[in-house]
Design an enzyme around this catalytic site. Structure first.
Site, PDB file in Angstrom:
ATOM      1  N   ASP A 102      34.628 -47.433 -22.157  1.00 15.65           N
ATOM      2  CA  ASP A 102      34.829 -47.157 -23.847  1.00 15.65           C
ATOM      3  C   ASP A 102      36.201 -47.274 -24.307  1.00 15.65           C
ATOM      4  OD1 ASP A 102      34.303 -45.857 -25.928  1.00 15.65           O
ATOM      5  OD2 ASP A 102      34.022 -44.096 -24.504  1.00 15.65           O
ATOM      6  N   ASN A 104      36.876 -46.558 -27.709  1.00 16.27           N
ATOM      7  CA  ASN A 104      36.901 -46.041 -28.372  1.00 16.27           C
ATOM      8  C   ASN A 104      36.827 -44.153 -28.729  1.00 16.27           C
ATOM      9  OD1 ASN A 104      35.022 -46.489 -28.608  1.00 16.27           O
ATOM     10  ND2 ASN A 104      34.996 -47.274 -30.913  1.00 16.27           N
ATOM     11  N   ASP A 106      33.737 -42.979 -28.133  1.00 15.06           N
ATOM     12  CA  ASP A 106      32.571 -42.305 -28.705  1.00 15.06           C
ATOM     13  C   ASP A 106      31.776 -42.057 -27.597  1.00 15.06           C
ATOM     14  OD1 ASP A 106      32.159 -45.017 -27.828  1.00 15.06           O
ATOM     15  OD2 ASP A 106      30.899 -45.872 -29.575  1.00 15.06           O
ATOM     16  N   ASP A 110      32.583 -50.539 -24.062  1.00 18.07           N
ATOM     17  CA  ASP A 110      32.308 -51.366 -25.105  1.00 18.07           C
ATOM     18  C   ASP A 110      33.131 -53.513 -24.846  1.00 18.07           C
ATOM     19  OD1 ASP A 110      35.109 -50.248 -25.727  1.00 18.07           O
ATOM     20  OD2 ASP A 110      34.249 -48.615 -26.545  1.00 18.07           O
ATOM     21  N   ASP A 179      23.359 -62.153 -20.812  1.00 15.31           N
ATOM     22  CA  ASP A 179      22.142 -62.423 -20.398  1.00 15.31           C
ATOM     23  C   ASP A 179      20.898 -62.961 -21.656  1.00 15.31           C
ATOM     24  OD1 ASP A 179      19.511 -60.563 -19.071  1.00 15.31           O
ATOM     25  OD2 ASP A 179      21.158 -59.508 -18.842  1.00 15.31           O
ATOM     26  N   ASP A 279      16.629 -63.254 -17.860  1.00 15.67           N
ATOM     27  CA  ASP A 279      15.687 -62.080 -17.884  1.00 15.67           C
ATOM     28  C   ASP A 279      14.257 -62.655 -17.356  1.00 15.67           C
ATOM     29  OD1 ASP A 279      15.901 -59.385 -18.334  1.00 15.67           O
ATOM     30  OD2 ASP A 279      14.807 -59.168 -19.122  1.00 15.67           O
ATOM     31  N   GLU A 337      15.892 -64.913 -13.721  1.00 15.19           N
ATOM     32  CA  GLU A 337      15.410 -63.283 -13.505  1.00 15.19           C
ATOM     33  C   GLU A 337      13.860 -63.261 -12.854  1.00 15.19           C
ATOM     34  OE1 GLU A 337      15.071 -58.479 -13.316  1.00 15.19           O
ATOM     35  OE2 GLU A 337      14.458 -60.228 -15.049  1.00 15.19           O
ATOM     36  N   HIS A 408      21.818 -53.289 -12.244  1.00 19.51           N
ATOM     37  CA  HIS A 408      22.024 -52.389 -12.863  1.00 19.51           C
ATOM     38  C   HIS A 408      20.037 -51.469 -12.881  1.00 19.51           C
ATOM     39  CE1 HIS A 408      19.929 -55.698 -15.440  1.00 19.51           C
ATOM     40  NE2 HIS A 408      19.414 -55.128 -15.909  1.00 19.51           N
ATOM     41  N   ASP A 409      18.950 -52.420 -12.266  1.00 20.04           N
ATOM     42  CA  ASP A 409      18.199 -51.665 -12.090  1.00 20.04           C
ATOM     43  C   ASP A 409      17.618 -51.361 -10.859  1.00 20.04           C
ATOM     44  OD1 ASP A 409      16.798 -53.345 -14.533  1.00 20.04           O
ATOM     45  OD2 ASP A 409      16.466 -55.100 -14.123  1.00 20.04           O
TER      46      ASP A 409
HETATM   47  O1  TEU Z   1      14.280 -56.592 -15.799  1.00 19.69           O
HETATM   48  C1  TEU Z   1      12.909 -56.738 -14.552  1.00 19.69           C
HETATM   49  C2  TEU Z   1      12.245 -56.676 -13.720  1.00 19.69           C
HETATM   50  O2  TEU Z   1      11.383 -56.683 -13.044  1.00 19.69           O
HETATM   51  C3  TEU Z   1      12.973 -54.847 -12.909  1.00 19.69           C
HETATM   52  O3  TEU Z   1      13.437 -55.336 -12.114  1.00 19.69           O
HETATM   53  C4  TEU Z   1      12.480 -53.568 -13.933  1.00 19.69           C
HETATM   54  O4  TEU Z   1      13.922 -52.948 -13.947  1.00 19.69           O
HETATM   55  C5  TEU Z   1      11.526 -53.666 -12.848  1.00 19.69           C
HETATM   56  O5  TEU Z   1      11.025 -53.892 -12.537  1.00 19.69           O
HETATM   57  C6  TEU Z   1      10.970 -52.261 -13.884  1.00 19.69           C
HETATM   58  O6  TEU Z   1       8.908 -51.794 -13.557  1.00 19.69           O
HETATM   59  C7  TEU Z   1      14.906 -56.686 -15.999  1.00 19.69           C
HETATM   60  C8  TEU Z   1      15.887 -56.438 -16.014  1.00 19.69           C
HETATM   61  O7  TEU Z   1      16.520 -56.435 -15.684  1.00 19.69           O
HETATM   62  C9  TEU Z   1      15.478 -54.977 -17.041  1.00 19.69           C
HETATM   63  O8  TEU Z   1      16.705 -54.473 -16.974  1.00 19.69           O
HETATM   64  C10 TEU Z   1      14.879 -54.356 -18.472  1.00 19.69           C
HETATM   65  O9  TEU Z   1      14.304 -53.349 -18.292  1.00 19.69           O
HETATM   66  C11 TEU Z   1      13.558 -55.830 -17.898  1.00 19.69           C
HETATM   67  O10 TEU Z   1      14.037 -57.071 -17.706  1.00 19.69           O
HETATM   68  C12 TEU Z   1      12.717 -55.579 -19.266  1.00 19.69           C
HETATM   69  O11 TEU Z   1      13.697 -56.885 -20.483  1.00 19.69           O
HETATM   70 CA    CA Z   2      32.676 -47.089 -27.135  1.00 17.27          CA
END
Ligand code: TEU
Ligand code: CA
Length: 627
Positions: A102, A104, A106, A110, A179, A279, A337, A408-409
């Site tokens: 971050d 700034n 908040d 960013d 993305d 995605d 993905e 991130h998932d």
């Molecule tokens: O993820 C799709 C996906 O199938 C996953 O890995 C998901 O987090 C999980 O299966 C849900 O049960 C992508 C993105 O990486 C994820 O962050 C998004 O939330 C999702 O698509 C929708 O855009």
């Molecule tokens: Ca910020």
């Protein structure tokens, strides 16, 4: 055409059949050997149906056959020389902008924050970035719900900031991919707003179905709990959302939608980005008719309806069109993905002769057989070994794999394998060793280079993710106690990967001077970028050394690979070679010491132990020799 007379071994010879059967075996935790046993291999579908005494309904077999027969092509497996290109040599780093830095105060990461940290990434050796979405969004799913594809999310900055980022990356000779979220848009996207206002043109941009409020169009489930349909009384229609209620699926059958997407992709490529991560791109083509998902398949794969869209009938066509109209004009890179896609289907989506995608992210390596992300269990690295061996040996030179454990998932890999603190650094380094010495493109997720582990969340109010929160509610409604439900969320929550990146040991880990949008536990007091850079024995330094070695030795990228003593449990060893250059990796995948091969220590160039011993591999020891 395969029919119910087809035998199991014939199904297995079909590329989609092979991936589907492998997936089913993984899901139920049964070994492949069982399937290849002649007794099983010679069973016909008809026989299996009889033997199941009605447990496997007729519809199940029809579904499977429809899916298998939808693919007419076979992947090429001929011997071809490997083609060299920048994205095969790249070391990618995934940034989750909201939690990176971050600038700034908040409380939210960013673009300026990312710019501040480019030297940090350059110093680590990173050559390319992937940014999770930075577009305008109401943030129901942290930017994966886009309301304007050509604007920057106000929380993250401005288009000027983004352009500055591009300039700063160029200066450092680094690339960037964005993305691309085009399976769905936010319900606040102007297209959807126009659709709701009654505009027929835009209604056709989405998957909307006429019907009364008490008659949902089909039984498909959303990935974020509940039905995949939402009712819109203002137009008396149901709208499909495979993800959250605010992420409306686009209608790719509509040529205008496809044109808008190509045009938007070209616009970003013209600005100077080097490619995209696409995605859930394998979900864009839904089988016409939108019929009910098979309940049996639904239970097996967790999500009812998935067989109707995870490898839909026009997927290849759409991908080719998008490549031709946008990507190829800029020689841009694409990584899809693709949840649920296996090895053979991946070949059909990425073969260099197919003109679809360049690479995909497959997810089968993330859980061991019989497990799903929300199970509380320990991950056996021997499974990772088998998975990787299979890909390295069977993914010929027309194809190239992505190498990753985290994003991130998903929760942090070290925590999944062994949460005991004494093994943390060793394991972090071991994972880096595998990822950076195999054939494929490594994607490091922010903080992985510091050996980060799962967050010590205490209560449900600590979580922010829509998936976790919806799932928690669903578990309570199914009768679980709040404690049981919390335990499940803790095991699989995506928020483990989304807490602030720890930069130093000052307040809020140096991530922000304000109040972060999601809190991080006290782990940062010890594990943070500043102190790891100071300590030459840290996980960070190990990654830096591995990345340098990979960049200086193309053998580690393109070299042939040979596995040694493949069957030995807890032992993972392979040779990478290219002409006279030879590297050897030797790893102990468990906590019991192993006797190793008599390789001379003078050839050792990297180990995660200070004092490696001859012919002895300590717990989680990982070594790299140069011969
Ligand atoms: O993820 C799709 C996906 O199938 C996953 O890995 C998901 O987090 C999980 O299966 C849900 O049960 C992508 C993105 O990486 C994820 O962050 C998004 O939330 C999702 O698509 C929708 O855009
Ligand atoms: Ca910020």
């Amino acid at each position: 055409m395969l029919s119910k007379k087809a035998k199991v071994k014939e199904l297995y010879a079909n590329p989609v059949g092979k991936d589907v059967l492998d997936k089913v075996l993984l899901q139920v935790g049964v070994s492949k050997k069982w399937l290849l046993n002649p007794l099983v291999g010679n069973l016909s579908l008809e026989r299996i149906e009889k033997m199941s005494f009605g447990k496997l309904p007729e519809s199940f077999f029809q579904k499977i056959l429809k899916l298998l027969n939808s693919e007419k092509d076979l992947p090429k497996n001929d011997d071809t020389p490997l083609k060299e290109t920048w994205w095969k040599e790249a070391v990618f780093y995934q940034i989750y902008p909201r939690s990176f830095k971050d600038s700034n105060g908040d409380g939210m990461g960013d673009l300026r924050g990312i710019i501040e940290k480019l030297d940090y990434l350059k110093n680590l050796g990173i050559t390319a970035l992937w940014l999770s979405p930075i577009y305008e969004s109401p943030n129901d799913d942290n930017g994966y719900d886009i309301s304007d594809y050509k604007k920057i999310m106000k929380e993250f900055g401005t288009m000027e900031d983004f352009e500055l980022l591009l300039v700063e990356l160029k200066k450092r000779n680094m690339k960037i991919i964005m993305d691309l979220v085009v399976n769905h848009t936010s319900d606040e996207h102007p297209w959807f707003k126009k659709a709701l206002a009654g505009d027929k043109k835009y209604q056709d941009y989405y998957i909307l179905k006429d019907g009364s409020k008490n008659q949902v169009p089909n039984n498909w489930k959303s990935f974020f709990s509940g039905s995949a349909w939402r009712y819109f009384p203002e137009i008396k229609k149901w709208g499909l959302h495979l993800f959250s209620k605010k992420q409306m699926d686009l209608n790719w059958e509509n040529e205008n939608v496809r044109k808008e997407v190509s045009q938007m992709v070209s616009w970003w490529l013209a600005k100077g980005v080097d490619g995209f991560r696409l995605d859930v791109i394998n979900y864009i083509s839904k089988n016409p008719g939108l019929v009910n998902g098979d309940e049996f398949v639904g239970n097996l794969m967790e999500f009812t309806g998935i067989e109707e869209y995870y490898y839909g009938p026009r997927l290849h066509e759409y991908l080719r069109e998008l490549r031709e109209n946008a990507f190829s004009k800029y020689q841009a890179f694409s990584v899809g993905e693709t949840p649920g896609i296996g090895q053979e289907m991946a070949k059909l989506l990425t073969g260099d002769y197919r003109k679809e995608l360049d690479m995909v992210f497959n997810f089968d390596q993330l859980e061991t057989p019989g497990h799903v992300r929300f199970d509380d269990y320990l991950y056996d690295l021997n499974f990772l070994k088998t998975y990787l061996m299979n890909y390295q040996e069977n993914f010929g030179n027309h194809y190239w794999m992505s190498l990753f454990y985290e994003n991130h998932d998903n929760p942090r890999m070290i925590s999944k394998v062994n949460p005991a603190p004494e093994y943390r650094d060793l394991l972090g380094k071991l994972l880096g060793m595998i990822q950076l010495t195999l054939k494929g493109t490594p994607f490091i997720f922010q903080g992985q280079e510091l050996g980060l582990i799962n967050q010590d969340f205490k209560e449900i109010t600590d979580f922010r993710d829509v998936e976790s929160l919806n799932k928690y509610q669903e578990l309570l409604e199914s009768g679980q106690s709040s404690l049981e439900a919390l335990k499940t969320i803790l095991a699989g929550s995506r928020d483990h990967a989304r807490v602030p990146m720890p930069w130093d040991n000052t307040k809020h880990a140096g991530f922000t001077t304000g109040t972060p949008w999601i809190l991080r536990d006290e782990d940062y007091l010890k594990y943070n970028a500043r102190s790891e850079i100071k300590d030459s024995s840290s996980v960070w330094h190990f990654y830096q050394q591995l990345i340098t070695l990979r960049k200086e030795n193309k053998t580690l990228v393109y070299g042939e690979i040979h596995f040694l003593h493949e069957k030995r449990k807890n032992y993972f060893s392979y040779l990478r070679k290219n002409g006279k250059d030879e590297f050897l990796v030797e790893i102990n995948l468990g906590t019991t010491p192993l006797k190793s091969e008599p390789y001379l220590l003078e050839h050792l160039i990297l180990s995660n132990y200070d004092q490696p011993k001859f012919q002895h591999l300590a717990p989680y020891e990982a070594r790299l020799y140069k011969i």
